[in-house]
Design an enzyme around this catalytic site. Sequence first.
Site, PDB file in Angstrom:
ATOM      1  N   THR A   1      10.261  52.205  77.607  1.00 59.53           N
ATOM      2  CA  THR A   1      10.388  53.217  78.656  1.00 59.53           C
ATOM      3  C   THR A   1       9.085  53.350  79.443  1.00 59.53           C
ATOM      4  O   THR A   1       7.993  53.215  78.866  1.00 59.53           O
ATOM      5  CB  THR A   1      10.766  54.590  78.059  1.00 59.53           C
ATOM      6  OG1 THR A   1      10.545  55.604  79.033  1.00 59.53           O
ATOM      7  CG2 THR A   1       9.945  54.945  76.828  1.00 59.53           C
TER       8      THR A   1
ATOM      9  N   SER B   1       6.799  62.771  74.602  1.00 58.98           N
ATOM     10  CA  SER B   1       7.685  63.493  73.665  1.00 58.98           C
ATOM     11  C   SER B   1       7.715  62.667  72.385  1.00 58.98           C
ATOM     12  O   SER B   1       7.286  61.510  72.373  1.00 58.98           O
ATOM     13  CB  SER B   1       9.111  63.591  74.217  1.00 58.98           C
ATOM     14  OG  SER B   1       9.718  62.307  74.199  1.00 58.98           O
TER      15      SER B   1
ATOM     16  N   TYR C   1      10.290  61.396  71.132  1.00 60.81           N
ATOM     17  CA  TYR C   1      11.132  60.235  71.458  1.00 60.81           C
ATOM     18  C   TYR C   1      10.275  59.133  72.083  1.00 60.81           C
ATOM     19  O   TYR C   1      10.343  57.966  71.684  1.00 60.81           O
ATOM     20  CB  TYR C   1      12.268  60.644  72.427  1.00 60.81           C
ATOM     21  CG  TYR C   1      12.684  59.518  73.325  1.00 60.81           C
ATOM     22  CD1 TYR C   1      13.436  58.453  72.823  1.00 60.81           C
ATOM     23  CD2 TYR C   1      12.292  59.472  74.667  1.00 60.81           C
ATOM     24  CE1 TYR C   1      13.786  57.388  73.639  1.00 60.81           C
ATOM     25  CE2 TYR C   1      12.633  58.413  75.478  1.00 60.81           C
ATOM     26  CZ  TYR C   1      13.384  57.369  74.957  1.00 60.81           C
ATOM     27  OH  TYR C   1      13.714  56.309  75.753  1.00 60.81           O
ATOM     28  N   HIS C   2       9.455  59.500  73.067  1.00 63.35           N
ATOM     29  CA  HIS C   2       8.632  58.488  73.728  1.00 63.35           C
ATOM     30  C   HIS C   2       7.635  57.868  72.734  1.00 63.35           C
ATOM     31  O   HIS C   2       7.302  56.695  72.829  1.00 63.35           O
ATOM     32  CB  HIS C   2       7.907  59.090  74.946  1.00 63.35           C
ATOM     33  CG  HIS C   2       8.819  59.372  76.108  1.00 63.35           C
ATOM     34  ND1 HIS C   2       9.439  60.581  76.284  1.00 63.35           N
ATOM     35  CD2 HIS C   2       9.225  58.601  77.150  1.00 63.35           C
ATOM     36  CE1 HIS C   2      10.187  60.542  77.389  1.00 63.35           C
ATOM     37  NE2 HIS C   2      10.077  59.352  77.930  1.00 63.35           N
TER      38      HIS C   2
ATOM     39  N   LYS D   1       9.071  54.967  70.984  1.00 63.96           N
ATOM     40  CA  LYS D   1       9.063  53.731  71.780  1.00 63.96           C
ATOM     41  C   LYS D   1       7.685  53.065  71.725  1.00 63.96           C
ATOM     42  O   LYS D   1       7.579  51.846  71.756  1.00 63.96           O
ATOM     43  CB  LYS D   1       9.419  54.044  73.240  1.00 63.96           C
ATOM     44  CG  LYS D   1      10.831  54.563  73.439  1.00 63.96           C
ATOM     45  CD  LYS D   1      11.827  53.424  73.379  1.00 63.96           C
ATOM     46  CE  LYS D   1      13.213  53.880  73.737  1.00 63.96           C
ATOM     47  NZ  LYS D   1      14.208  52.801  73.683  1.00 63.96           N
TER      48      LYS D   1
ATOM     49  N   THR E   1      18.186  71.916  89.304  1.00 61.46           N
ATOM     50  CA  THR E   1      17.119  72.481  88.463  1.00 61.46           C
ATOM     51  C   THR E   1      15.849  71.628  88.493  1.00 61.46           C
ATOM     52  O   THR E   1      15.718  70.668  87.728  1.00 61.46           O
ATOM     53  CB  THR E   1      17.601  72.574  86.994  1.00 61.46           C
ATOM     54  OG1 THR E   1      18.090  71.280  86.596  1.00 61.46           O
ATOM     55  CG2 THR E   1      18.718  73.592  86.832  1.00 61.46           C
TER      56      THR E   1
ATOM     57  N   VAL F   1       5.975  69.814  78.172  1.00 65.32           N
ATOM     58  CA  VAL F   1       4.536  69.768  78.426  1.00 65.32           C
ATOM     59  C   VAL F   1       4.289  68.482  79.193  1.00 65.32           C
ATOM     60  O   VAL F   1       4.324  67.382  78.645  1.00 65.32           O
ATOM     61  CB  VAL F   1       3.729  69.791  77.107  1.00 65.32           C
ATOM     62  CG1 VAL F   1       2.242  69.620  77.398  1.00 65.32           C
ATOM     63  CG2 VAL F   1       3.986  71.097  76.361  1.00 65.32           C
TER      64      VAL F   1
HETATM   65  N1  USQ Z   1      13.694  67.152  85.030  1.00 62.76           N
HETATM   66  C1  USQ Z   1      13.885  68.144  85.963  1.00 62.76           C
HETATM   67  N2  USQ Z   1      15.089  68.766  85.983  1.00 62.76           N
HETATM   68  C2  USQ Z   1      16.103  68.444  85.128  1.00 62.76           C
HETATM   69  C3  USQ Z   1      15.895  67.427  84.188  1.00 62.76           C
HETATM   70  C4  USQ Z   1      14.675  66.800  84.159  1.00 62.76           C
HETATM   71  O1  USQ Z   1      13.012  68.469  86.763  1.00 62.76           O
HETATM   72  O2  USQ Z   1      17.164  69.084  85.207  1.00 62.76           O
HETATM   73  C5  USQ Z   1      12.411  66.404  85.030  1.00 62.76           C
HETATM   74  C6  USQ Z   1      11.703  66.324  83.695  1.00 62.76           C
HETATM   75  O3  USQ Z   1      10.846  67.407  83.504  1.00 62.76           O
HETATM   76  C7  USQ Z   1      10.969  64.996  83.846  1.00 62.76           C
HETATM   77  C8  USQ Z   1      11.857  64.176  84.749  1.00 62.76           C
HETATM   78  O4  USQ Z   1      12.741  65.076  85.381  1.00 62.76           O
HETATM   79  O5  USQ Z   1       9.757  65.196  84.501  1.00 62.76           O
HETATM   80  C9  USQ Z   1      12.678  63.113  84.057  1.00 62.76           C
HETATM   81  O6  USQ Z   1      13.440  63.731  83.056  1.00 62.76           O
HETATM   82  P1  USQ Z   1      14.746  63.044  82.439  1.00 62.76           P
HETATM   83  O7  USQ Z   1      15.346  64.012  81.464  1.00 62.76           O
HETATM   84  O8  USQ Z   1      15.621  62.489  83.496  1.00 62.76           O
HETATM   85  O9  USQ Z   1      14.117  61.766  81.749  1.00 62.76           O
HETATM   86  P2  USQ Z   1      13.197  61.604  80.480  1.00 62.76           P
HETATM   87  O10 USQ Z   1      13.255  62.740  79.546  1.00 62.76           O
HETATM   88  O11 USQ Z   1      11.884  61.190  80.992  1.00 62.76           O
HETATM   89  O12 USQ Z   1      13.935  60.413  79.761  1.00 62.76           O
HETATM   90  C10 USQ Z   1      14.824  59.519  80.448  1.00 62.76           C
HETATM   91  C11 USQ Z   1      15.711  58.834  79.440  1.00 62.76           C
HETATM   92  C12 USQ Z   1      14.836  58.036  78.524  1.00 62.76           C
HETATM   93  C13 USQ Z   1      13.959  57.104  79.304  1.00 62.76           C
HETATM   94  C14 USQ Z   1      13.178  57.841  80.367  1.00 62.76           C
HETATM   95  C15 USQ Z   1      12.445  56.940  81.328  1.00 62.76           C
HETATM   96  O13 USQ Z   1      16.479  59.779  78.742  1.00 62.76           O
HETATM   97  O14 USQ Z   1      15.640  57.306  77.619  1.00 62.76           O
HETATM   98  O15 USQ Z   1      13.081  56.523  78.405  1.00 62.76           O
HETATM   99  O16 USQ Z   1      14.098  58.569  81.171  1.00 62.76           O
HETATM  100  S1  USQ Z   1      10.932  57.684  81.826  1.00 62.76           S
HETATM  101  O17 USQ Z   1      11.176  59.031  82.303  1.00 62.76           O
HETATM  102  O18 USQ Z   1      10.379  56.842  82.868  1.00 62.76           O
HETATM  103  O19 USQ Z   1      10.138  57.750  80.644  1.00 62.76           O
END
Ligand code: USQ
Length: 499
Positions: A227, A271, A273-274, A277, A345, A420
């Site tokens: 990721t 996180s 989770y991260h 990875k 959101t 965070v």
């Molecule tokens: N976010 C918002 N509003 C929301 C949901 C999320 O502002 O309703 C923000 C989060 O705070 C974050 C960003 O959007 O800054 C991305 O969040 P996400 O939930 O879409 O993605 P993330 O938790 O980072 O994880 C997802 C996948 C994961 C993959 C990752 C790629 O679930 O498997 O590893 O995206 S990355 O984000 O580049 O690490």
Amino acid sequence: MSLHNANLTCWNCPAIDLAGKVDFRACGQAVEKFQKSLGENSEVHIMAECKRRPELGIFDPMSITFEECPEWKETPFGYILKDMRVMILGIDGYLGWTLALWLGSIGCQVSGIDNYNRRDWVMERGAHSVIPIARMTDRLHAAREVLGIDINFRKMDIMDRSHLKEFLEEVKPEAIVHYAECPSAPYSMIDADHAILVQQNNVLGTLGLLFLMRDICPETSLLKLGTMGEYGTPLTGRPLFEGIFPADAVLHWHDQEWSLGGELTPRDPVSFYHVSKVQDTFNVYEACKYWWLHSYDIMQGVIYGVRTEQVAADPRLRTRLDIDEWFGTVMNRFVAQAVVGIPLTLYGAGEQLRGFIALEDAMQCMTRLICSPPEPGQYAVVNQMSGYYSLRELAETVTRVGRKEFHLPVKIQRVENPRVEADRHPFVPIYERLPKDFGFEPKVPPEEAIYNMFELLTQPEIKERIEQKKHLILPRTWWSGVKKQVESIEVLEEVEVPD
Ligand code: USQ
């Protein structure tokens, strides 16, 4: 124009049998460099046999290119082995199922395992895929009936090594795509039990797989999903290279200079989770070094979308789509929110920058990588994304498409950020390898994927399924451990949506 992998040779081919016929020093480095280091008069030669063409006997694996070999055929994604045997771990998931149909449609022999963990985890949270998905038996039946694709599926946990061993021995895959991990940052932050479950499943599952590959199929290429979130967002603005520092990167300190070229770049996961990875990264890196495994670590950006030609061919072939706080990625959530009238959101300032890629483009990248296996011992990394945007920009794009094309009264809100993470930061991702070395051309701009999502999610049956789970949209999982739902900070009533 010649295809991106036309000049690769049997050295990269998973049908090769190198056992006992290759000098250990050849592994993990470019062939030319290795040969040069041996000198012109060296007695050492790299010799191999071909599992697909035993009639060749023992031969120099650098002497036949993919373009010349009759076992490799031309496709829009490069040369690919005829009836290439690809095993997908986690074949029932959002990506796994989509890739199975995609690869089947270009002639791969697809096999896969899944223990339905993703369905169970989502159910445990009281959520569901807003796109209803068929049971695996019905999916397999529909794949055969509608697309003529036969998938060799086994219900199996990646941790069940004795059964996985048997299945690997039976199939002898030529590529393994490893999607069998828990993909959710918020799920890993719920409490100790969830953090442990995610790390156990992801880290130990992958580690066990590496040992099995060593013993059963060391020539098979491993495509392991990492990721972009492994890198974090360094506040210095340091570029996010593709996993490994480029040859000309230099550390300058106290008036001295050191080359960083070839070293793994720093990781700063966001996180537990991260973190899993990042641990995988080290385990895969070491396995390539010790046992000459061939691996791509794919640093994928945030994925979105619902459409490929194959999953759209029949309702029973659709892939899942989650929109709850744990398993919904941000863009998919925004579209669902727009459909049921929840202001989109934005967490915190909404200025976070992230790399993104549409589902169909991700499938294209995976296929191109499957077509170009790494060399023995090579741990290669690609940053798999087609562009990067601030969350606010994306929210505006969703708002624009929703208002103009679907006449929905879409609004945007800022809510407390339960994570965070920096919500204002520099972001310099490098994502050159896929386009430059593998011929990747992004085909699906965000607007198009968003439009396709709106089309599907506004269908009454699916809209109703979003309504049923509306209460799971505002997050309650705080990285701090606090237990409360986030509060809305402001609704951006008059947001100007540029054309
Ligand atoms: N976010 C918002 N509003 C929301 C949901 C999320 O502002 O309703 C923000 C989060 O705070 C974050 C960003 O959007 O800054 C991305 O969040 P996400 O939930 O879409 O993605 P993330 O938790 O980072 O994880 C997802 C996948 C994961 C993959 C990752 C790629 O679930 O498997 O590893 O995206 S990355 O984000 O580049 O690490």
